[in-house]
Write a protein that holds these residues in place. Structure first.
Motif, PDB file in Angstrom:
ATOM      1  N   LEU A 251     -22.154 -16.451 -12.177  1.00 22.59           N
ATOM      2  CA  LEU A 251     -20.893 -17.173 -12.343  1.00 22.59           C
ATOM      3  C   LEU A 251     -20.915 -18.485 -11.557  1.00 22.59           C
ATOM      4  N   ILE A 252     -21.550 -18.478 -10.386  1.00 23.00           N
ATOM      5  CA  ILE A 252     -21.687 -19.720  -9.627  1.00 23.00           C
ATOM      6  C   ILE A 252     -22.532 -20.710 -10.415  1.00 23.00           C
ATOM      7  N   SER A 253     -23.619 -20.209 -11.000  1.00 18.74           N
ATOM      8  CA  SER A 253     -24.480 -21.074 -11.806  1.00 18.74           C
ATOM      9  C   SER A 253     -23.735 -21.622 -13.015  1.00 18.74           C
ATOM     10  N   VAL A 254     -22.924 -20.779 -13.659  1.00 22.83           N
ATOM     11  CA  VAL A 254     -22.109 -21.224 -14.794  1.00 22.83           C
ATOM     12  C   VAL A 254     -21.175 -22.347 -14.367  1.00 22.83           C
ATOM     13  N   SER A 255     -20.578 -22.192 -13.198  1.00 25.11           N
ATOM     14  CA  SER A 255     -19.630 -23.193 -12.713  1.00 25.11           C
ATOM     15  C   SER A 255     -20.317 -24.523 -12.419  1.00 25.11           C
ATOM     16  N   LEU A 256     -21.574 -24.473 -11.978  1.00 27.23           N
ATOM     17  CA  LEU A 256     -22.292 -25.697 -11.654  1.00 27.23           C
ATOM     18  C   LEU A 256     -22.721 -26.470 -12.893  1.00 27.23           C
ATOM     19  N   GLY A 257     -22.811 -25.765 -14.026  1.00 29.69           N
ATOM     20  CA  GLY A 257     -23.189 -26.438 -15.268  1.00 29.69           C
ATOM     21  C   GLY A 257     -24.666 -26.319 -15.551  1.00 29.69           C
ATOM     22  N   LEU A 258     -25.083 -26.828 -16.710  1.00 33.18           N
ATOM     23  CA  LEU A 258     -26.447 -26.660 -17.187  1.00 33.18           C
ATOM     24  C   LEU A 258     -27.470 -27.352 -16.295  1.00 33.18           C
ATOM     25  N   ASP A 259     -27.253 -28.622 -15.966  1.00 32.78           N
ATOM     26  CA  ASP A 259     -28.263 -29.389 -15.240  1.00 32.78           C
ATOM     27  C   ASP A 259     -28.433 -28.919 -13.799  1.00 32.78           C
ATOM     28  N   ARG A 260     -27.329 -28.595 -13.140  1.00 32.85           N
ATOM     29  CA  ARG A 260     -27.422 -28.194 -11.733  1.00 32.85           C
ATOM     30  C   ARG A 260     -27.606 -26.696 -11.580  1.00 32.85           C
ATOM     31  N   GLY A 261     -27.342 -25.910 -12.633  1.00 33.90           N
ATOM     32  CA  GLY A 261     -27.448 -24.462 -12.543  1.00 33.90           C
ATOM     33  C   GLY A 261     -28.688 -23.912 -13.198  1.00 33.90           C
ATOM     34  N   ILE A 262     -28.605 -23.714 -14.516  1.00 33.87           N
ATOM     35  CA  ILE A 262     -29.683 -23.055 -15.250  1.00 33.87           C
ATOM     36  C   ILE A 262     -30.999 -23.808 -15.114  1.00 33.87           C
ATOM     37  N   LYS A 263     -30.953 -25.130 -15.259  1.00 33.68           N
ATOM     38  CA  LYS A 263     -32.195 -25.906 -15.294  1.00 33.68           C
ATOM     39  C   LYS A 263     -32.973 -25.771 -13.991  1.00 33.68           C
ATOM     40  N   ILE A 264     -32.286 -25.896 -12.851  1.00 37.84           N
ATOM     41  CA  ILE A 264     -32.969 -25.813 -11.563  1.00 37.84           C
ATOM     42  C   ILE A 264     -33.535 -24.413 -11.347  1.00 37.84           C
ATOM     43  N   LEU A 265     -32.728 -23.384 -11.635  1.00 37.15           N
ATOM     44  CA  LEU A 265     -33.192 -22.010 -11.461  1.00 37.15           C
ATOM     45  C   LEU A 265     -34.380 -21.700 -12.362  1.00 37.15           C
ATOM     46  N   PHE A 428     -32.633 -12.765 -13.943  1.00 30.15           N
ATOM     47  CA  PHE A 428     -31.443 -12.153 -14.529  1.00 30.15           C
ATOM     48  C   PHE A 428     -30.190 -13.001 -14.301  1.00 30.15           C
ATOM     49  N   VAL A 429     -30.165 -13.761 -13.235  1.00 27.90           N
ATOM     50  CA  VAL A 429     -29.055 -14.702 -13.053  1.00 27.90           C
ATOM     51  C   VAL A 429     -29.069 -15.737 -14.167  1.00 27.90           C
ATOM     52  N   THR A 430     -30.251 -16.281 -14.461  1.00 28.30           N
ATOM     53  CA  THR A 430     -30.338 -17.286 -15.531  1.00 28.30           C
ATOM     54  C   THR A 430     -30.041 -16.668 -16.882  1.00 28.30           C
ATOM     55  N   SER A 431     -30.382 -15.385 -17.070  1.00 27.86           N
ATOM     56  CA  SER A 431     -30.077 -14.719 -18.338  1.00 27.86           C
ATOM     57  C   SER A 431     -28.574 -14.594 -18.544  1.00 27.86           C
ATOM     58  N   VAL A 432     -27.866 -14.138 -17.510  1.00 25.31           N
ATOM     59  CA  VAL A 432     -26.409 -14.000 -17.618  1.00 25.31           C
ATOM     60  C   VAL A 432     -25.763 -15.369 -17.791  1.00 25.31           C
ATOM     61  N   ASP A 433     -26.228 -16.336 -17.012  1.00 28.19           N
ATOM     62  CA  ASP A 433     -25.707 -17.697 -17.075  1.00 28.19           C
ATOM     63  C   ASP A 433     -25.860 -18.265 -18.481  1.00 28.19           C
ATOM     64  N   SER A 434     -27.085 -18.228 -19.016  1.00 27.89           N
ATOM     65  CA  SER A 434     -27.341 -18.769 -20.348  1.00 27.89           C
ATOM     66  C   SER A 434     -26.583 -18.010 -21.417  1.00 27.89           C
ATOM     67  N   ALA A 435     -26.541 -16.692 -21.292  1.00 23.29           N
ATOM     68  CA  ALA A 435     -25.841 -15.876 -22.289  1.00 23.29           C
ATOM     69  C   ALA A 435     -24.352 -16.188 -22.320  1.00 23.29           C
ATOM     70  N   ALA A 436     -23.766 -16.443 -21.153  1.00 19.30           N
ATOM     71  CA  ALA A 436     -22.348 -16.794 -21.113  1.00 19.30           C
ATOM     72  C   ALA A 436     -22.084 -18.099 -21.855  1.00 19.30           C
ATOM     73  N   LEU A 437     -22.969 -19.087 -21.659  1.00 21.56           N
ATOM     74  CA  LEU A 437     -22.803 -20.371 -22.344  1.00 21.56           C
ATOM     75  C   LEU A 437     -22.975 -20.226 -23.851  1.00 21.56           C
ATOM     76  N   ILE A 438     -24.016 -19.494 -24.267  1.00 23.48           N
ATOM     77  CA  ILE A 438     -24.301 -19.347 -25.696  1.00 23.48           C
ATOM     78  C   ILE A 438     -23.212 -18.519 -26.373  1.00 23.48           C
ATOM     79  N   THR A 439     -22.790 -17.445 -25.732  1.00 26.41           N
ATOM     80  CA  THR A 439     -21.737 -16.597 -26.315  1.00 26.41           C
ATOM     81  C   THR A 439     -20.453 -17.380 -26.477  1.00 26.41           C
ATOM     82  N   ASP A 440     -20.143 -18.210 -25.497  1.00 21.28           N
ATOM     83  CA  ASP A 440     -18.944 -19.047 -25.606  1.00 21.28           C
ATOM     84  C   ASP A 440     -19.068 -20.020 -26.772  1.00 21.28           C
TER      85      ASP A 440
END
Length: 600
Positions: A251-265, A428-440
């Protein structure tokens, strides 16, 4: 009413799809918690019936999907661009391959890298059929055959089919990023109607459950690693804490957004995973054995692939395939929309042939390297070292702890195991993060700005379903995950056949039908004696008859139907047919001067 509730909550999505999906997820969570035993028994009975009676349907389906993808890629539609015809690829080849590497394989590699080969080595799948004894060289060969079968071409076929459909309908027809868009050639405007909404609701529910199973497996693995390192108990309480931590980080990664969250992780994870792979290869003292075994086992797999692709355990009927292959295919296909949309996003501007070959080959090749190195390193420990992995994984059933039991045979075991735990967590953090964005995105029907609360909801939903399946299902963790996902996967396999039809129909509509092939004509050839008889007989006209083969004219000049004249206007094909390159998908051949339009 749904619209009023939607506006009151300041959402920006499709009310019917969002609230229906949310209601089903909440109902499942509450029903499982308050009616644990009845629902658990019903789910187990239904999944058992499906595995017994329809397991062949799952096995056949994936092989049919693979054959369809090869057919599309090699046929005339292989040249079709996934986007505007003149638009180049958005990403360079190297960047595209790197992103394919990151798409959906991290969690699979970490959990099954050791567990899969060792499970089949200690308990061979075809022991009854072929008389293979566990712990032997023959068992090792067959174990790698099944490992590659489960995690290379067939797994990526399940991702590639919806990914190709998404890429075509999103980039070519500019439709919303929803599963229902794939059915536009069949439903037309109905993709926005009740049937389209139902398809999207099923897709969203399946994606949530598929990711939940992945997180559940990761939770078991993290718990197993912490147990070995720090003595943490392996129980429901600690598993709930782990799920909470992973979901919270996501959820923290989701809040940071794609570039600062998923991409860095993702970048951190890729580098760390490759370093772990190199460590295992060189620190185990059997580098040559592992390298030779990886190459040899890949060759064995290619030879065995046609048999494995359609193997159904018919004669022995041990039930092994139901809890392994059928589970894998059902699990993978449920979260294929999530991976599919991601792959489609990064593939704009590539041809279908480039897309299919790249998405099938690149991740599969890396999986061969990963499982080959971990698998043969595990075999070396069993055949030439201290052993103990078969006892842990097969005899004691500690599949989640396989990786950490394996790493205990290496130098710096505690440190490397700690790194592996962190790696699993971040995957698994990146999986949940990405899945939340795609599902939305699937719920909204667009990828523009959306309220943060929507994405957070889907992240929380995935965590809740994971906890429910793993902790509150009333059965063992892995058993609950398997039973549920096999049921959820069935409608996705049915939709897969419709996806193939819809894509092929759309390609025919957009590329147009090629005219029939025309050839020059030849005169009738007769034996010399018969020709002489007919020449002397007034009842016969021998003008169109010859003794030696003779053409009646020149071969037709075949011109590419996509050629344009000097003014940019389409030129009508000469005599209808297209060039041979246009039919075969090869490079365009130069036309003779007399066959060129003026201005060329």
């Amino acid at each position: 009413m749904l619209n009023r509730l939607h506006d009151a909550l300041h959402l920006r999505t499709s009310p019917v799809i969002f609230f229906s999906s949310a209601a089903i997820i909440i109902a499942f969570v509450l029903g499982t918690i308050f009616f644990t035993d009845p629902l658990g028994a019903a789910t187990s009975a239904a999944s058992t019936w499906l595995m017994t009676n329809l397991g062949w349907f799952y096995i056949l389906g994936v092989s049919v999907f693979l054959a369809f993808l090869i057919f599309i890629a090699l046929g005339r539609f292989g040249r079709v661009k996934l986007g505007p015809d003149e638009e180049p690829p958005e990403h360079s080849g190297g960047a595209w391959f790197a992103m394919l590497f990151a798409a959906g394989i991290g969690s699979i590699l970490m959990f099954w890298g050791v567990a899969e080969p060792i499970s089949h080595f200690g308990d061979p799948p075809r022991a009854s059929d072929l008389g293979i004894e566990g712990g032997t060289v023959e068992a090792a060969r067959d174990a790698m055959n099944f490992t590659y079968y489960h995690f290379t071409l067939h797994t990526w076929t399940i991702f590639t089919l919806p990914a190709l459909c998404f890429a075509y309908f999103i980039h070519k027809r500019n439709l919303p990023p929803r599963v229902s868009s794939i059915f536009q050639p069949v439903l037309g405007e109905g993709i926005h109607g009740p049937i389209g909404k139902l398809i999207d609701i099923v897709a969203i529910i399946g994606t949530v459950f598929g990711i939940a199973v992945s997180i559940g497996l990761g939770t078991l693995q993290i718990n197993g690693g912490l147990h070995q390192l720090f003595g943490m108990p392996e129980n429901a309480g600690w598993q709930l804490i782990i799920i909470g931590v992973v979901s919270g980080l996501a959820l923290i990664s989701v809040s940071l957004g794609l570039d600062r969250g998923i991409k860095i992780l993702s970048n951190i994870n890729i580098v760390t995973a490759v370093l772990l792979l190199i460590f295992v290869l060189f620190a185990g003292g059997a580098t040559l054995f592992v390298l030779k075994g990886t190459i040899e086992s890949f060759g064995n797999y290619l030879v065995a692939l046609p048999e494995l692709a359609l193997w159904n355990d018919t004669f022995a009927n041990t039930g092994w395939q139901n809890t392994w292959t059928v589970f894998y295919w059902a699990w993978t296909i449920t979260w294929s929309p999530f991976v599919g949309i991601f792959i489609a996003r990064i593939s704009k501007g590539r041809t279908i042939r480039q897309f299919v070959s790249g998405v099938l080959a690149v991740p599969s090749a890396f999986s061969v390297v990963w499982f080959g190195i971990f698998g043969f390193s595990s075999f070396n420990i069993e055949l030439n070292g201290d052993g103990g992995l078969v006892e842990t994984v097969v005899d004691n059933g500690d599949v989640p702890g396989a990786l950490f039991s394996f790493l205990s045979h290496y130098p710096l075991a505690t440190f490397v195991s700690a790194v592996a735990i962190v790696l699993v967590i971040v995957f698994f953090v990146t999986s949940v993060d990405s899945a939340a964005l795609i599902t939305d995105s699937m719920a909204n029907g667009h990828e523009d700005y959306n309220p943060l609360g929507q994405r957070i909801f889907w992240g929380v939903a995935i965590g809740l379903v994971t906890a429910t399946l793993l902790v509150f299902s009333g059965t063992g963790g892995l058993e609950a995950l398997q039973s549920t996902i096999i049921l959820v996967g069935l409608p996705f396999f049915v939709m897969g056949y419709f996806q193939m039809y819809a894509l092929y129909r759309a390609l025919q509509e957009d590329a147009g039908e090629l005219p029939r092939m025309r050839t020059r004509e030849w005169k009738q050839v007769l034996p010399p004696e018969e020709y002489e008889r007919r020449e002397d007989d007034d009842d016969y006209d021998t003008d169109e008859m010859v003794v030696e083969p003779e053409a009646m004219g020149e071969a037709p000049v075949m011109r590419d139907p996509y050629e344009e004249d000097g003014n940019g206007e389409d030129v009508e094909p000469v005599d209808g047919p297209a060039t041979l390159p246009a039919r075969t998908g090869s490079g365009r051949a130069e036309l003779p001067e007399h066959g060129r339009p003026e201005g060329r």
